[in-house]
Every structure is written in structure tokens, then in C-alpha cells.
Write a protein that holds these residues in place. Structure first.
Motif, PDB file in Angstrom:
ATOM      1  N   TYR A   1       4.657 -26.729 -44.129  1.00 27.38           N
ATOM      2  CA  TYR A   1       5.474 -27.767 -43.506  1.00 27.38           C
ATOM      3  C   TYR A   1       4.561 -28.798 -42.852  1.00 27.38           C
ATOM      4  CZ  TYR A   1       4.374 -24.835 -39.475  1.00 27.38           C
ATOM      5  OH  TYR A   1       3.709 -24.095 -38.532  1.00 27.38           O
ATOM      6  N   SER A   2       5.143 -29.944 -42.508  1.00 21.50           N
ATOM      7  CA  SER A   2       4.389 -31.031 -41.892  1.00 21.50           C
ATOM      8  C   SER A   2       4.927 -31.327 -40.509  1.00 21.50           C
ATOM      9  CB  SER A   2       4.452 -32.305 -42.745  1.00 21.50           C
ATOM     10  OG  SER A   2       3.869 -32.087 -44.006  1.00 21.50           O
ATOM     11  N   LEU A   3       4.061 -31.831 -39.659  1.00 13.91           N
ATOM     12  CA  LEU A   3       4.429 -32.231 -38.302  1.00 13.91           C
ATOM     13  C   LEU A   3       3.914 -33.645 -38.037  1.00 13.91           C
ATOM     14  CD1 LEU A   3       3.551 -28.965 -36.327  1.00 13.91           C
ATOM     15  CD2 LEU A   3       5.831 -29.729 -37.035  1.00 13.91           C
ATOM     16  N   PHE A   4       4.427 -34.235 -36.967  1.00 11.52           N
ATOM     17  CA  PHE A   4       3.981 -35.555 -36.514  1.00 11.52           C
ATOM     18  C   PHE A   4       4.059 -36.582 -37.628  1.00 11.52           C
ATOM     19  CE2 PHE A   4       1.372 -32.359 -34.166  1.00 11.52           C
ATOM     20  CZ  PHE A   4       2.062 -32.452 -32.966  1.00 11.52           C
ATOM     21  N   ASN A   5       5.271 -36.683 -38.152  1.00  9.34           N
ATOM     22  CA  ASN A   5       5.569 -37.682 -39.173  1.00  9.34           C
ATOM     23  C   ASN A   5       4.674 -37.505 -40.399  1.00  9.34           C
ATOM     24  OD1 ASN A   5       7.039 -39.852 -40.195  1.00  9.34           O
ATOM     25  ND2 ASN A   5       5.573 -41.373 -39.424  1.00  9.34           N
ATOM     26  N   HIS A   6       4.536 -36.230 -40.806  1.00  7.63           N
ATOM     27  CA  HIS A   6       3.790 -35.854 -42.005  1.00  7.63           C
ATOM     28  C   HIS A   6       2.283 -36.136 -41.905  1.00  7.63           C
ATOM     29  CE1 HIS A   6       7.480 -35.083 -44.255  1.00  7.63           C
ATOM     30  NE2 HIS A   6       7.968 -36.187 -43.709  1.00  7.63           N
ATOM     31  N   THR A   7       1.771 -36.292 -40.699  1.00  4.13           N
ATOM     32  CA  THR A   7       0.335 -36.530 -40.554  1.00  4.13           C
ATOM     33  C   THR A   7      -0.456 -35.227 -40.449  1.00  4.13           C
ATOM     34  OG1 THR A   7       0.567 -36.691 -38.148  1.00  4.13           O
ATOM     35  CG2 THR A   7       0.728 -38.746 -39.427  1.00  4.13           C
ATOM     36  N   VAL A   8       0.223 -34.128 -40.121  1.00  2.00           N
ATOM     37  CA  VAL A   8      -0.455 -32.837 -40.003  1.00  2.00           C
ATOM     38  C   VAL A   8       0.261 -31.837 -40.907  1.00  2.00           C
ATOM     39  CG1 VAL A   8      -1.172 -30.963 -38.485  1.00  2.00           C
ATOM     40  CG2 VAL A   8      -1.131 -33.316 -37.630  1.00  2.00           C
ATOM     41  N   LYS A   9      -0.443 -31.365 -41.913  1.00  2.00           N
ATOM     42  CA  LYS A   9       0.111 -30.354 -42.808  1.00  2.00           C
ATOM     43  C   LYS A   9      -0.251 -28.970 -42.280  1.00  2.00           C
ATOM     44  CE  LYS A   9      -0.271 -33.294 -46.908  1.00  2.00           C
ATOM     45  NZ  LYS A   9      -0.863 -33.430 -48.265  1.00  2.00           N
ATOM     46  N   ASN A  10       0.743 -28.066 -42.337  1.00  2.00           N
ATOM     47  CA  ASN A  10       0.553 -26.744 -41.765  1.00  2.00           C
ATOM     48  C   ASN A  10       0.892 -25.656 -42.772  1.00  2.00           C
ATOM     49  OD1 ASN A  10       0.203 -27.235 -38.619  1.00  2.00           O
ATOM     50  ND2 ASN A  10       1.764 -28.661 -39.375  1.00  2.00           N
ATOM     51  N   LYS A  11       0.205 -24.540 -42.639  1.00  2.00           N
ATOM     52  CA  LYS A  11       0.519 -23.337 -43.394  1.00  2.00           C
ATOM     53  C   LYS A  11       0.474 -22.164 -42.418  1.00  2.00           C
ATOM     54  CE  LYS A  11      -0.957 -22.752 -47.549  1.00  2.00           C
ATOM     55  NZ  LYS A  11      -1.828 -22.535 -48.746  1.00  2.00           N
ATOM     56  N   THR A  12       1.590 -21.465 -42.289  1.00  2.00           N
ATOM     57  CA  THR A  12       1.686 -20.323 -41.391  1.00  2.00           C
ATOM     58  C   THR A  12       1.900 -19.069 -42.223  1.00  2.00           C
ATOM     59  OG1 THR A  12       2.655 -21.694 -39.654  1.00  2.00           O
ATOM     60  CG2 THR A  12       2.913 -19.310 -39.437  1.00  2.00           C
ATOM     61  N   LEU A  13       1.054 -18.080 -41.977  1.00  2.00           N
ATOM     62  CA  LEU A  13       1.132 -16.817 -42.703  1.00  2.00           C
ATOM     63  C   LEU A  13       1.430 -15.694 -41.721  1.00  2.00           C
ATOM     64  CD1 LEU A  13       0.600 -15.084 -45.323  1.00  2.00           C
ATOM     65  CD2 LEU A  13      -1.755 -14.868 -44.488  1.00  2.00           C
ATOM     66  N   ALA A  14       2.439 -14.901 -42.045  1.00  2.00           N
ATOM     67  CA  ALA A  14       2.754 -13.706 -41.260  1.00  2.00           C
ATOM     68  C   ALA A  14       2.853 -12.532 -42.218  1.00  2.00           C
ATOM     69  CB  ALA A  14       4.070 -13.885 -40.502  1.00  2.00           C
ATOM     70  N   THR A  15       2.148 -11.439 -41.923  1.00  2.00           N
ATOM     71  CA  THR A  15       2.119 -10.289 -42.814  1.00  2.00           C
ATOM     72  C   THR A  15       2.481  -9.024 -42.056  1.00  2.00           C
ATOM     73  OG1 THR A  15      -0.185  -9.606 -42.443  1.00  2.00           O
ATOM     74  CG2 THR A  15       0.198 -11.388 -44.011  1.00  2.00           C
ATOM     75  N   LEU A  16       3.079  -8.093 -42.781  1.00  2.00           N
ATOM     76  CA  LEU A  16       3.305  -6.742 -42.286  1.00  2.00           C
ATOM     77  C   LEU A  16       2.701  -5.779 -43.302  1.00  2.00           C
ATOM     78  CD1 LEU A  16       7.039  -6.937 -41.075  1.00  2.00           C
ATOM     79  CD2 LEU A  16       4.992  -6.913 -39.641  1.00  2.00           C
ATOM     80  N   ASP A  17       1.954  -4.788 -42.824  1.00  2.00           N
ATOM     81  CA  ASP A  17       1.264  -3.864 -43.712  1.00  2.00           C
ATOM     82  C   ASP A  17       1.471  -2.424 -43.262  1.00  2.00           C
ATOM     83  OD1 ASP A  17      -0.643  -5.763 -45.384  1.00  2.00           O
ATOM     84  OD2 ASP A  17      -0.789  -6.401 -43.297  1.00  2.00           O
ATOM     85  N   PHE A  18       1.540  -1.555 -44.244  1.00  2.00           N
ATOM     86  CA  PHE A  18       1.600  -0.111 -43.985  1.00  2.00           C
ATOM     87  C   PHE A  18       0.708   0.570 -45.011  1.00  2.00           C
ATOM     88  CE2 PHE A  18       3.250   4.077 -44.987  1.00  2.00           C
ATOM     89  CZ  PHE A  18       3.390   4.657 -43.733  1.00  2.00           C
ATOM     90  N   ASN A  19      -0.198   1.420 -44.549  1.00  2.00           N
ATOM     91  CA  ASN A  19      -1.071   2.172 -45.454  1.00  2.00           C
ATOM     92  C   ASN A  19      -1.071   3.635 -45.049  1.00  2.00           C
ATOM     93  OD1 ASN A  19      -2.724   0.229 -47.304  1.00  2.00           O
ATOM     94  ND2 ASN A  19      -2.700  -0.757 -45.298  1.00  2.00           N
ATOM     95  N   ASP A  20      -1.048   4.513 -46.043  1.00  2.00           N
ATOM     96  CA  ASP A  20      -1.037   5.944 -45.776  1.00  2.00           C
ATOM     97  C   ASP A  20      -2.067   6.611 -46.678  1.00  2.00           C
ATOM     98  OD1 ASP A  20       0.090   8.116 -44.330  1.00  2.00           O
ATOM     99  OD2 ASP A  20       1.082   8.775 -46.166  1.00  2.00           O
ATOM    100  N   TYR A  21      -2.808   7.571 -46.126  1.00  2.00           N
ATOM    101  CA  TYR A  21      -3.859   8.262 -46.867  1.00  2.00           C
ATOM    102  C   TYR A  21      -3.815   9.741 -46.529  1.00  2.00           C
ATOM    103  CZ  TYR A  21      -8.537  10.023 -47.967  1.00  2.00           C
ATOM    104  OH  TYR A  21      -9.577  10.769 -48.431  1.00  2.00           O
ATOM    105  N   TYR A  22      -3.925  10.569 -47.577  1.00  2.00           N
ATOM    106  CA  TYR A  22      -3.928  12.028 -47.396  1.00  2.00           C
ATOM    107  C   TYR A  22      -5.040  12.629 -48.242  1.00  2.00           C
ATOM    108  CZ  TYR A  22      -2.682  16.913 -47.957  1.00  2.00           C
ATOM    109  OH  TYR A  22      -2.724  18.274 -47.989  1.00  2.00           O
ATOM    110  N   ARG A  23      -5.691  13.667 -47.701  1.00  2.00           N
ATOM    111  CA  ARG A  23      -6.797  14.321 -48.413  1.00  2.00           C
ATOM    112  C   ARG A  23      -6.760  15.829 -48.178  1.00  2.00           C
ATOM    113  NH1 ARG A  23     -13.290  13.064 -48.280  1.00  2.00           N
ATOM    114  NH2 ARG A  23     -14.036  15.204 -48.093  1.00  2.00           N
TER     115      ARG A  23
END
Length: 801
Positions: A382-404
Motif C-alpha cells: 500500500y501507499s501513504l502520503f499521496n502515494h509518495t511512500v510505498k509500503n510492504k508489511t509482512l506478518a507471519t505465524l509459524d509452528f514447527n515440531d520435531y521428534y527423535r
């Protein structure tokens, strides 16, 4: 009977169900959506364009940001090695011979590698944690993100992370059959097929078997590889990908390392002993013999779904499950240290002949591992300030499981073991002055016999990680300045059992195991900037923090009251250039990384004023790495391309425990202080159309192979430190430079059939060398000059003319 539990999680099951329902729902015609014409041509945020690979040069990556990004616009370093590079240089296995990336050495099929002076025990496969076990025939590219910036995936080595990217399905129908033949009894047959099942559903399928021998008797490796991936494009812009991968490697009579030589200076005392080198000639013999093996296998499944929801939001959900196994027998009976210039016999005056003693009790190990992960990524543009600043926002959720689960047994007092340990059995190898055996080697006479064996290890280990990442990226002043900041949070839970260890003088059993439970919480920031001095020249700098927990640590380590995860802080800075319509690209940069909570040995008093001391291991050490790297790739024109990569690292311990303060300032084991490569490729045109040739050279500096305390004498029970040392810690395998040459010719014999032949000369000048960069082949002899021939027959458009 022991069984390995499968990965179970209501969250994972729910995601699979959600993916299936989403796919089914999208099969119905979508409601009309008003889109700008250019929007219909925009690729998914989570797909790297096929056009981003131009021969050996890649312009895009997902590893740095988890979304497709131009490498030149990243404010840190990411290197990419393409499958075309593997093919042209005859790299049939992705192992420690891959030293073409500055700072990267010791890549191992078991999952380890060295990067920027730090060792790691796990890698990524398509963004998910993996314990190695990959086949070259189904890897499209290797992406290397350097420094603690790799913390975007969670726990990571401070040096960075290696991400193996699988080959992607393609709509174009193509079937290729490849046969390879060459020195070291190398044989490989590969089938690769791509094409469309329906107009919007397409696939890739690979099947391969590879085998080769070595300079040591009996040693042989065989690999079976299989891979299938199917992708469906929905009418509303969603993409569903499902893949399955199979890998099985048999290593019969694994190769062994060259043993260390210690000069005893002709005296009976040990205070003047000195480690002086390696018995390279003995490394041409196989210590284990025909009754030995080390095998690894895995089966991996992946399902992912991504969609651009609108002009702002895109999502990706993915789930992975793997089952891995390792079994070995009689791989603990390698060559022992060789003493030379021993003191003469007090009676006869004869100087003893040098010998090397092999292990007394062959063992059998079984490691079964399973696990997987879930990822959910949301990105907003998305853009802010009348399209003068381009933005990219990333939000992640992760789950990892390991068994030995990892039972290990050693042979007991049976007849074969008794004979192996008897005088004159051949377990002790008598050597000539040049360290070759004086007689053919004798070997342990039998395969592992069930019944009467001694259980030496049995643990169950589980590590579960749940976390997420937030990252905000902004482009200012007409894209002149890029800034980003973010943070990663992870919660790690360990659930461990040990059924066979003795811990704190207590012997644990199956009926009464040692139990370790622990939770670890980590929040790590990252921020940086990239500034365009000109449209073609950029400067960048960043700061990031990371943490690392070893999911394979022993239960006693996890349960220790001193337990702490390793942490790191790093700074990267440098310049990036992109000239001549992106045909010339370079990155030159430096870094400074500190690592805390390294496992070291401390000398502590058992009780205040007791005067009695013991040596304990705890995470109390520190390491500092400083270095620089340079990468240049230049597609000069349609015929010529060239490139250079170089890395230098000064890796030192700044604190290595109170038991060995002398280790401060010493080199870190298996870390090469410098490595680099250069290549040149010619693609023919006109009368030479279809012909190409490539020349490459790699360099690895002299590398320390031993721990920084190897050969040092630990403090006594009264706390007195000794200055006696064999200086084993100072041993380095010599540097080496290898040249590789390839010739290739592609002949099209019709609109639907083409043929290609490849001739490769690896180690062109027949250099003899010892490997020293870590992994399971450290201090092994490297391959001498080898010639390989490959033939590929391709068919296209046969099913759908």
C-alpha cells in the motif's frame, strides 16, 4: 516394540482441512471483480519468476523476505546457485565440494554447513526446517541468506541459513532421460517430466538413481531420489501446490578421516609430545571394512496455497511433514592417533614401529525423526502520503515440531568381539614409515548380531516452536531509500526423556527415565536501510539479532540448570551495483557478528573452600566473527558470462571457559578463513550454436580441523592449570585450488526431440588434497581428477501436439 509417533496437531489438521475446503470452494466460478488490466498479469507475491534465472545468475529470491524480492533491492546479502550451474559443472551431489559461495563451506547431506564462521546443524527446504537429505535432481536452486537476518525463519545459525528450493511444476510438456557415466564408477540415470494435466493443473516428476565409489576399498554410495509436485491455478488467482519427495542414501563402508600424527620426540614423557600432521596415506585404506554402513533416508510432504486477495493483501498458507531415518553399523572403529619417534624400549633399545589402533566395540545406531511445520504469511502492499511512500508489511505465524527416537547398541562379550580385541587380531594396524599398512587390513568379521548387545543410548526428544514475524518495509523519495524494521518472537518447548544415561551419578533406565522439560522465549529485532546513490548503485546497512536452540541436544543438556540458548547480534554493510541493464551485478560488503552462550568448559569448586575442583560444560562462551565478501556476476553479452565470489572471515573465541583460558584468540574448528571461486562460460552462436563450455576454479584456505582446546591438558582436581599441550588445536589441512572444465552440445533433431551431451573434467590438474571444512567428510581425501560423460534425450509436445 518401539514405534515412531506421527506428527499430531489439531492446528495442522485444521489447516489441511481448510486448504482442501478452500480449493474446493474456488472451483466454482468467482464473482466478477473489477481489476486493472495490469493486475491480471501480476505474479503471486510468493512466486519467483522463471525469468529471474538467467543461466548462473538469479535476480530474485524468496529466502530473504519470504516474498519474491529483487536481490539487488535487499539491504543484506543473499547468494543463489542455480541448477544450470550444478549441471554445467558436473555436481551430482550437493555436498562439501560446493564452495563456490564466499563464506559457505562444509555443506553436508546430514544437514550441517559452515557460514560466515559459524557451524549449523539444520537447513531449510522450501522455507521449512530440514535435516538435510536432499537429491540434486529435484533442487532448482540453493539460496543462501547471510548473517542473523536469517532469523526471519526463527532459530538460525548466526552465520545465516541455506534454503534448498525445489523444482517447480511447468505447463510446458517435456520429458528428459539422462544417463551419466564416469570415473569412481559413477553411474546415474534420471527421468524428469513436466506438463499439463488440465489447462490449469500442471506437474513435475523426477526419478533418479545415483551411485559412485571412492579411493578407499569397499566404500560406495548409492542414492535413490524421487519427487512429484502438482500445481493448480484457480480462476480467481489462487494457487495450490502439493509435493512429495523421497530420498534414500546408502553408504557402504563409509570413507574415513586421516588420523593425526603425534611426535613423541624420542622421550618417555608426554610433556613434549607435539601433533605434527595427518597420515594422508593411511586415509587411502578403509578402517571399517565390508561389514559397515551409514544410511540416511527421508520422505517429505508439502502443501501450500497462496492468493492475492486484492490490490493490497496477499496470503500464503503451507504445511510440511517429514519422516527421516538414519542407521549405521561399525562406523565408530576409525583409525586412532599415530605416535612417531617413540622412546626406545628400555630393554632392547628398539624404537617401536608406528601403529594406529581402531575402535574396540563396533556399535549400531538407529535414529528415527519426524516432524513438520505450518506457516501462514500475510503481506500488504500500500501507499501513504499521496502515494509518495510505498509500503510492504509482512506478518507471519509459524509452528514447527520435531521428534527423535535414537537407540544405539554396542557389541558385547561375544566371540567375534573377543576375537577383535585379542592380541594380533589386526585391530592394531602396523605402519610403514610412509604410514601405509605393512599388511592387508583385517576387519570386524560379522554383521550386527541381535541378542546380548549392550544398549548405550536411548532417548526420546521433542522440540516444539511457535512464533511469528512482523516486518515493515517502506520505499521513500521515489524509491530512492528503502527502510525496514521488524521483530521475531518464538516460544520453544522441549520435552525430553533419557532411558540409558548416567547423569549426576544417577543411572537412568527405561523404567525410570531422566526427564527434562524446558520452555524458552526469544524476541529478536531486525532493521536496516538501502539507499540508491544512483539508479545503478546502492549502499546498505542493517542490524539484526537471532537465537539458536539445537533440537537434537541431549536431554541432560536441556535439563541442565545452566541451560541457555545461543544468541547473536550482527551488523552488515556494503554496496550493491547493477549496470548494463542488470547484466553486471555485484555486492561488496562487510559484517561483524558476536555470538554468546557457546558451550565451553569451566573449572568450579565443588564447595566453597573445599579445594576440590571439577570441570563442567555449560553455555558460557563467546565468539566474534568479522569479515568481508565480494560477489560479481556479469553476463557480458549473449555469448560470454563470468563471475567471482570471495569470502574472508576472522572467527575467534573471546571467552572459552575458565578451564582453558588459553583458547581465547584461537581459530574456530573447521572454519576456513577464506574461500572463493570464479567461473567463465561461453555460449556458441552461428556455426557453434548449441555448443557451450565453462571453466571454473575454487579455492579453500588452510583450515583448522581441531577444537581450540584439542591437545591441552585440563586442570587438575586441585584446580591447577597445566601449560602442557600437544598443540593439536593448531593443526590445519593445507589450502587447495581446484579447476573444473565442462563442454556441452545440444542438438535439436526435430520440433519435438532434442539431444545433448556433456563432458566434464573435475579437478582438472589432479590435485591431491584433504578436506577440512567440516561435515561427515572432514579430513577425508578429496577426489582426484575425474572425467564424466552425460547424455540427455528430450521429448516435447508428444502428448499434446
Amino acid at each position: 516394540m518401539h514405534t515412531t509417533p506421527r506428527l499430531k496437531s489439531p492446528t495442522l489438521a485444521a489447516l489441511l482441512l481448510g486448504l482442501a475446503l478452500t480449493a474446493r470452494a474456488q472451483s466454482a466460478p468467482p464473482a466478477p471483480v473489477s481489476k486493472a488490466p495490469e493486475d491480471t498479469l501480476r505474479l503471486s507475491e510468493f512466486t519467483v519468476s522463471e525469468k529471474s534465472n538467467r543461466g548462473y545468475i538469479a535476480s530474485e529470491t524468496m529466502t530473504g523476505t519470504r516474498v519474491a524480492t529483487q536481490i539487488k533491492d535487499l539491504p543484506y546479502t543473499v547468494n543463489v546457485i542455480t541448477s544450470e550451474f550444478f549441471e554445467d559443472f558436473g555436481m551430482f551431489q550437493l555436498d562439501d565440494t560446493l564452495t563456490q559461495v564466499g563464506g559457505l563451506t562444509g555443506l553436508d547431506i546430514g544437514g550441517s554447513f559452515n557460514l560466515r564462521g559459524f557451524a549449523s546443524s539444520s537447513q531449510l527446504r522450501d522455507g521449512f526446517y530440514r535435516l538435510g537429505r536432499y537429491g540434486q535432481t529435484n533442487v532448482d536452486r540453493i539460496e543462501v541468506i547471510k548473517g542473523p537476518n536469517a532469523g526471519i525463519y526463527g532459530r538460525t545459525s548466526p552465520g545465516g541459513m541455506v534454503n534448498m528450493i525445489s523444482k517447480a511444476p511447468k505447463k510446458k510438456e517435456l520429458v528428459q532421460l539422462t544417463a551419466r557415466y564416469g570415473d569412481y564408477e559413477t553411474r546415474q540415470g534420471t527421468l524428469e517430466a513436466t506438463g499439463s494435466i488440465t489447462p490449469n493443473t500442471y506437474y513435475i516428476f523426477t526419478l533418479s538413481q545415483f551411485q559412485r565409489g571412492f579411493d578407499q576399498p569397499f566404500a560406495r554410495t548409492r542414492e535413490n531420489q524421487g519427487y512429484l509436485a502438482v500445481k493448480h491455478d484457480f480462476a480467481d488467482g489462487g494457487h495450490l501446490l502439493a509435493s512429495a519427495e523421497y530420498f534414500l542414501q546408502y553408504r557402504h563402508a563409509p570413507t574415513v578421516a586421516a588420523p593425526i600424527i603425534v611426535d613423541q620426540k624420542g622421550t618417555a614423557t608426554t610433556t613434549d609430545d607435539e601433533a605434527v600432521g595427518y597420515a594422508k596415506n593411511l586415509a587411502r585404506s578403509n578402517a571399517y571394512g565390508p561389514n559397515s554402513e551409514l544410511n540416511r533416508g527421508s520422505v517429505t510432504y508439502l502443501v501450500s496455497y497462496d492468493k492475492r486477495l486484492n490490490n493490497v493483501f496477499s496470503i500464503r498458507a503451507a504445511i510440511q511433514n517429514f519422516r527421516a531415518r538414519r542407521w549405521d553399523y561399525n562406523t565408530n572403529t576409525g583409525f586412532g592417533t599415530i605416535a612417531i619417534n617413540q622412546a626406545p624400549n628400555a630393554t632392547t633399545g628398539i624404537v617401536p614401529t608406528p601403529t594406529s589402533t581402531r575402535g574396540a566395540l563396533p556399535s549400531k545406531g538407529l535414529i528415527q525423526e519426524d516432524g513438520g511445520g505450518l506457516q501462514f504469511d500475510t503481506v500488504a502492499n500500500y501507499s501513504l502520503f499521496n502515494h509518495t511512500v510505498k509500503n510492504k508489511t509482512l506478518a507471519t505465524l509459524d509452528f514447527n515440531d520435531y521428534y527423535r527416537w535414537d537407540p544405539t547398541w554396542s557389541t558385547s562379550a561375544d566371540a567375534a568381539t573377543a576375537a577383535w580385541n585379542a592380541a594380533g587380531s589386526g585391530r592394531v594396524v602396523t605402519l610403514n614409515p610412509d604410514f601405509t599398512p605393512t599388511a592387508p587390513l583385517a576387519y570386524f568379521p560379522e554383521r550386527f548380531q541381535w541378542g546380548g548387545e549392550l544398549l548405550t543410548r536411548l532417548t526420546r526428544r521433542r522440540a516444539t516452536v511457535a512464533g511469528g514475524q512482523f516486518r515493515q518495509e517502506s520505499h521513500w523519495w521515489s524509491d530512492t531509500l528503502l527502510t525496514y524494521f521488524g521483530a521475531r518472537f518464538d516460544s520453544v518447548k522441549f520435552h525430553e526423556r533419557d532411558y540409558a544415561a548416567t547423569i549426576n551419578a544417577v543411572k537412568y533406565t527405561v523404567a525410570a527415565p531422566y526427564v527434562a522439560e524446558r520452555k524458552v522465549h526469544q524476541t529478536k529485532p531486525n532493521l536496516g536501510a538501502l539507499y540508491k546513490i544512483t539508479p545503478s548503485l546502492r549502499v546498505y546497512a542493517n542490524y539484526s539479532e537471532s537465537y539458536f536452540v539445537n533440537q537434537t541436544d541431549n536431554p541432560s543438556t536441556i535439563g541442565s540448570t545452566d541451560y541457555k540458548p545461543e544468541t547473536a547480534k550482527g551488523k552488515d554493510y556494503g554496496i550493491k551495483g547493477s549496470f548494463f541493464d542488470d547484466r553486471l551485478n555485484f555486492t561488496i560488503g562487510g559484517y561483524y557478528i558476536t555470538r554468546a552462550n557457546v558451550s565451553v568448559t569451566d573449572t568450579v569448586e565443588t564447595a566453597p573452600g573445599s579445594g576440590t575442583f571439577v570441570n563442567i560444560t555449560r553455555p558460557d562462551g563467546d565468539q566474534i566473527d568479522r569479515g568481508f565478501e565480494a560477489d560479481v556476476n556479469w553476463a557480458i553479452n549473449g555469448n560470454y558470462s563470468t563471475g567471482v565470489s570471495y569470502g574472508y572471515v576472522n572467527a575467534k573465541y573471546t571467552h572459552f571457559g575458565s578451564a582453558f583460558p588459553q583458547a581465547i584468540g584461537r581459530d574456530v574448528a573447521t572454519i576456513s578463513p577464506a574461500n572463493g571461486s570464479a567461473y567463465f562460460k561461453y555460449n556458441g552462436s552461428g556455426p557453434l550454436k548449441g555448443f557451450s563450455t565453462n571453466l571454473g576454479v575454487t579455492y579453500l584456505a588452510a583450515t583448522p580441523t581441531e577444537s581450540p582446546t584439542a591437545g591441552d591438558v585440563p586442570p587438575t582436581a586441585t584446580g591447577v592449570r597445566s601449560t602442557v599441550s600437544t598443540k593439536q588445536w593448531a593443526l590445519h589441512v593445507p589450502s587447495y585450488t581446484l579447476w573444473n572444465l565442462g563442454f556441452h552440445y545440444k542438438l535439436r533433431t526435430g520440433s519435438k526431440i532434442d539431444q545433448s551431451v556433456h563432458l566434464n573434467f573435475n579437478n582438472l590438474f589432479d590435485r591431491e588434497y584433504l578436506k577440512g571444512s567440516g561435515g561427515s567428510f572432514s579430513k577425508n581425501l578429496g577426489d582426484r581428477r575425474a572425467v564424466y560423460f552425460s547424455y540427455t534425450l528430450g521429448f516435447s509436445g508428444l502428448l499434446h501436439p
